[in-house]
Design a protein around this motif. Structure first.
Motif, PDB file in Angstrom:
ATOM      1  N   ALA A  57       0.843  -1.187   0.000  1.00 10.76           N
ATOM      2  CA  ALA A  57       0.000   0.000   0.000  1.00 10.76           C
ATOM      3  C   ALA A  57       0.881   1.241   0.000  1.00 10.76           C
ATOM      4  CB  ALA A  57      -0.903  -0.001   1.224  1.00 10.76           C
ATOM      5  N   CYS A  58       0.274   2.383  -0.313  1.00 10.79           N
ATOM      6  CA  CYS A  58       1.042   3.630  -0.341  1.00 10.79           C
ATOM      7  C   CYS A  58       1.691   3.892   1.012  1.00 10.79           C
ATOM      8  CB  CYS A  58       0.138   4.791  -0.738  1.00 10.79           C
ATOM      9  SG  CYS A  58      -0.633   4.583  -2.370  1.00 10.79           S
ATOM     10  N   LYS A  59       0.965   3.644   2.075  1.00  3.44           N
ATOM     11  CA  LYS A  59       1.514   3.637   3.422  1.00  3.44           C
ATOM     12  C   LYS A  59       1.184   2.275   4.009  1.00  3.44           C
ATOM     13  CE  LYS A  59       1.353   8.616   4.311  1.00  3.44           C
ATOM     14  NZ  LYS A  59       0.877   9.693   5.217  1.00  3.44           N
ATOM     15  N   ASP A  60       2.185   1.435   4.158  1.00  5.10           N
ATOM     16  CA  ASP A  60       1.949   0.030   4.458  1.00  5.10           C
ATOM     17  C   ASP A  60       2.391  -0.322   5.876  1.00  5.10           C
ATOM     18  OD1 ASP A  60       1.941  -2.884   4.390  1.00  5.10           O
ATOM     19  OD2 ASP A  60       1.790  -2.653   2.220  1.00  5.10           O
ATOM     20  N   GLU A  61       1.423  -0.699   6.715  1.00  2.00           N
ATOM     21  CA  GLU A  61       1.727  -1.040   8.099  1.00  2.00           C
ATOM     22  C   GLU A  61       2.571  -2.306   8.208  1.00  2.00           C
ATOM     23  OE1 GLU A  61      -1.917  -1.332  10.226  1.00  2.00           O
ATOM     24  OE2 GLU A  61      -2.407   0.803  10.041  1.00  2.00           O
ATOM     25  N   ARG A  62       2.533  -3.150   7.196  1.00  2.00           N
ATOM     26  CA  ARG A  62       3.315  -4.386   7.245  1.00  2.00           C
ATOM     27  C   ARG A  62       4.813  -4.096   7.288  1.00  2.00           C
ATOM     28  NH1 ARG A  62       1.126  -7.368   2.034  1.00  2.00           N
ATOM     29  NH2 ARG A  62       1.573  -5.258   1.261  1.00  2.00           N
ATOM     30  N   ILE A  63       5.225  -3.040   6.595  1.00  4.18           N
ATOM     31  CA  ILE A  63       6.649  -2.699   6.563  1.00  4.18           C
ATOM     32  C   ILE A  63       7.131  -2.290   7.947  1.00  4.18           C
ATOM     33  CG2 ILE A  63       8.306  -1.004   5.671  1.00  4.18           C
ATOM     34  CD1 ILE A  63       6.759  -1.101   3.027  1.00  4.18           C
ATOM     35  N   ALA A  64       6.369  -1.423   8.615  1.00  3.87           N
ATOM     36  CA  ALA A  64       6.737  -1.000   9.962  1.00  3.87           C
ATOM     37  C   ALA A  64       6.759  -2.191  10.919  1.00  3.87           C
ATOM     38  CB  ALA A  64       5.767   0.066  10.463  1.00  3.87           C
ATOM     39  N   LEU A  65       5.815  -3.118  10.759  1.00  5.22           N
ATOM     40  CA  LEU A  65       5.774  -4.296  11.626  1.00  5.22           C
ATOM     41  C   LEU A  65       7.011  -5.160  11.436  1.00  5.22           C
ATOM     42  CD1 LEU A  65       4.343  -6.251  13.585  1.00  5.22           C
ATOM     43  CD2 LEU A  65       3.249  -7.291  11.580  1.00  5.22           C
ATOM     44  N   LEU A  66       7.362  -5.446  10.188  1.00  3.91           N
ATOM     45  CA  LEU A  66       8.519  -6.299   9.928  1.00  3.91           C
ATOM     46  C   LEU A  66       9.805  -5.658  10.436  1.00  3.91           C
ATOM     47  CD1 LEU A  66       7.577  -7.523   6.336  1.00  3.91           C
ATOM     48  CD2 LEU A  66       7.629  -8.906   8.423  1.00  3.91           C
ATOM     49  N   GLN A  67       9.909  -4.345  10.305  1.00  2.00           N
ATOM     50  CA  GLN A  67      11.085  -3.660  10.830  1.00  2.00           C
ATOM     51  C   GLN A  67      11.132  -3.739  12.343  1.00  2.00           C
ATOM     52  OE1 GLN A  67      10.539   0.160   8.877  1.00  2.00           O
ATOM     53  NE2 GLN A  67      12.040  -0.334   7.290  1.00  2.00           N
ATOM     54  N   ALA A  68       9.972  -3.597  12.983  1.00  2.00           N
ATOM     55  CA  ALA A  68       9.922  -3.694  14.443  1.00  2.00           C
ATOM     56  C   ALA A  68      10.246  -5.107  14.926  1.00  2.00           C
ATOM     57  CB  ALA A  68       8.533  -3.277  14.945  1.00  2.00           C
ATOM     58  N   LEU A  69       9.822  -6.111  14.156  1.00  2.00           N
ATOM     59  CA  LEU A  69      10.096  -7.510  14.520  1.00  2.00           C
ATOM     60  C   LEU A  69      11.537  -7.904  14.256  1.00  2.00           C
ATOM     61  CD1 LEU A  69       6.877  -9.202  13.051  1.00  2.00           C
ATOM     62  CD2 LEU A  69       7.421  -8.880  15.479  1.00  2.00           C
ATOM     63  N   GLY A  70      12.243  -7.109  13.453  1.00  2.00           N
ATOM     64  CA  GLY A  70      13.611  -7.462  13.088  1.00  2.00           C
ATOM     65  C   GLY A  70      13.692  -8.602  12.102  1.00  2.00           C
ATOM     66  N   LEU A  71      12.608  -8.829  11.356  1.00  2.00           N
ATOM     67  CA  LEU A  71      12.574  -9.905  10.367  1.00  2.00           C
ATOM     68  C   LEU A  71      12.963  -9.339   9.008  1.00  2.00           C
ATOM     69  CD1 LEU A  71      11.865 -12.855   9.732  1.00  2.00           C
ATOM     70  CD2 LEU A  71       9.482 -12.146   9.417  1.00  2.00           C
ATOM     71  N   PRO A  72      14.079  -9.750   8.431  1.00  2.00           N
ATOM     72  CA  PRO A  72      14.505  -9.199   7.134  1.00  2.00           C
ATOM     73  C   PRO A  72      13.442  -9.424   6.056  1.00  2.00           C
ATOM     74  CG  PRO A  72      16.284 -10.454   8.148  1.00  2.00           C
ATOM     75  CD  PRO A  72      15.038 -10.732   8.951  1.00  2.00           C
ATOM     76  N   PHE A  73      13.342  -8.471   5.129  1.00  2.00           N
ATOM     77  CA  PHE A  73      12.327  -8.588   4.089  1.00  2.00           C
ATOM     78  C   PHE A  73      12.732  -7.788   2.859  1.00  2.00           C
ATOM     79  CE2 PHE A  73      11.322  -4.829   6.506  1.00  2.00           C
ATOM     80  CZ  PHE A  73      10.842  -3.906   5.585  1.00  2.00           C
ATOM     81  N   VAL A  74      12.175  -8.211   1.710  1.00  2.00           N
ATOM     82  CA  VAL A  74      12.303  -7.485   0.451  1.00  2.00           C
ATOM     83  C   VAL A  74      10.892  -7.235  -0.057  1.00  2.00           C
ATOM     84  CG1 VAL A  74      13.194  -7.496  -1.913  1.00  2.00           C
ATOM     85  CG2 VAL A  74      14.509  -8.591  -0.078  1.00  2.00           C
TER      86      VAL A  74
END
Length: 338
Positions: A126-143
């Motif tokens: 999404a244009c502002k995506d809560e999933r990105i903030a969650l993954l960063q907070a969890l420390g789970l690497p993602f692309v």
């Protein structure tokens, strides 16, 4: 051949070999290349269970699909490319399907807590995506396959959606088309917002006022393309050209045009955003369809490569790519009818 025998054959320590094959960043690239080449030549395969126990890694990348209907041809092409890349390093893919956004967020929390995956692939942001903030907070690497606004940098691969649809719109306007329709996705998603922005910008460049009656949104399926195009054709001033958000939408649009007694390409021009499906060639359709080309399978391969590089220690801000999109002109786009 066990690890000790393999180490003896190539003159390196067992520790160096294990670290090289597990992608540790402190191993020099040339050493890792040497180990992988020798392993392929000599037929050495590491003990996966022992390797994962030693490295603390799961040896898997996760991807979560929300809603069964979203797993269509585009997703399968992406997964095909992703699998092709990851299997070369012995990495598995863990696929989860959920029905709601809340369930998707919960799935990421479970994956992080269970340590069943080393990283995840996030798609359709999404244009502002809560999933990105969650993954960063969890420390789970993602692309991310796509882009989004975020406070911290993240790894992503996207295509120039703005440029793709802007170029297609400019081309049609240059052929004399003044009523150009757009079949788009949900503009809550970044890709769809960028496509609409490109469409509007190109129209305005040619002195044309965007008409909301010519902008429709829906899933990229044959049925949706058919239904939305029927709606366009029912307007008092129907379009002379349609830009379809995918090849699947374009098939439905062409069917609706023919049922209305019109000819695709001659009466109404068609441009499709084409994700290069191996089983559906725009060259083989009648007429051959003009496309903005986006290789989904190649994107999957590249995303897999970026995920592995992320796990090897490369910073997210160094793993950000936007691919240009090529407009390929075929028979479905002709000058506007007099």
């Amino acid at each position: 051949m066990n690890l000790k025998e393999f180490a003896s054959r190539i003159g390196l320590s067992a520790t160096t070999i294990s670290r090289a094959m597990s992608g540790y960043p402190e191993v020099r690239p040339e050493t890792r290349a040497r180990v992988l080449e020798a392993a392929e030549k000599l037929g050495y395969r590491p003990n996966i269970s022992a390797q994962r126990l030693a490295t603390g890694r799961a040896g898997a990348i996760g991807i979560v699909f929300q809603g069964g209907g979203r797993f269509g041809p585009h997703s399968s092409e992406l997964m095909g490319g992703l699998s092709t890349r990851l299997q070369r390093d012995g990495i598995d893919i863990l696929v989860s399907t959920v029905e709601t956004e809340e369930e998707e967020m919960a799935a990421y929390r479970r994956l992080a807590a269970s340590k069943r995956v080393d990283a995840v692939i996030l798609h359709t942001p999404a244009c502002k995506d809560e999933r990105i903030a969650l993954l960063q907070a969890l420390g789970l690497p993602f692309v991310v396959h796509g882009r989004s606004e975020a406070e911290k940098p993240f790894a992503f691969l996207d295509i120039d959606n703005f440029g793709a649809i802007a170029e297609a719109t400019r081309y049609l306007a240059g052929l004399g088309h003044r009523r150009i329709a757009l079949i788009n996705g949900d503009t809550a998603s970044t890709y769809a917002r960028d496509r609409e922005d490109g469409y509007r910008t190109a129209l305005e460049e040619h002195g044309l006022t965007p008409d909301t009656a010519l902008m429709s949104r829906g899933e990229f399926t044959d049925e949706t393309g058919f239904r939305l195009t029927q709606g366009f054709l029912a307007l008092s001033a129907p379009p002379t050209a349609v830009i379809a958000g995918s090849m699947m939408s374009a098939l439905g649009a062409m069917r609706a045009i023919r049922i209305a007694g019109l000819s695709p390409g001659t009466d109404i021009a068609i441009v499709a955003h084409d994700d290069v499906f191996p089983y559906l060639s725009p060259d083989n359709l009648v007429p051959a369809v003009t496309t903005t080309q986006s290789p989904m399978r190649a994107a999957g391969e590249r995303i897999g490569d970026m995920a592995l590089r992320l796990l090897q220690g490369e910073p997210p801000e160094a793993l950000q790519e936007v691919w240009p999109v090529e407009l390929i002109v075929r028979d479905s786009t002709r000058p506007a009818p007099a």
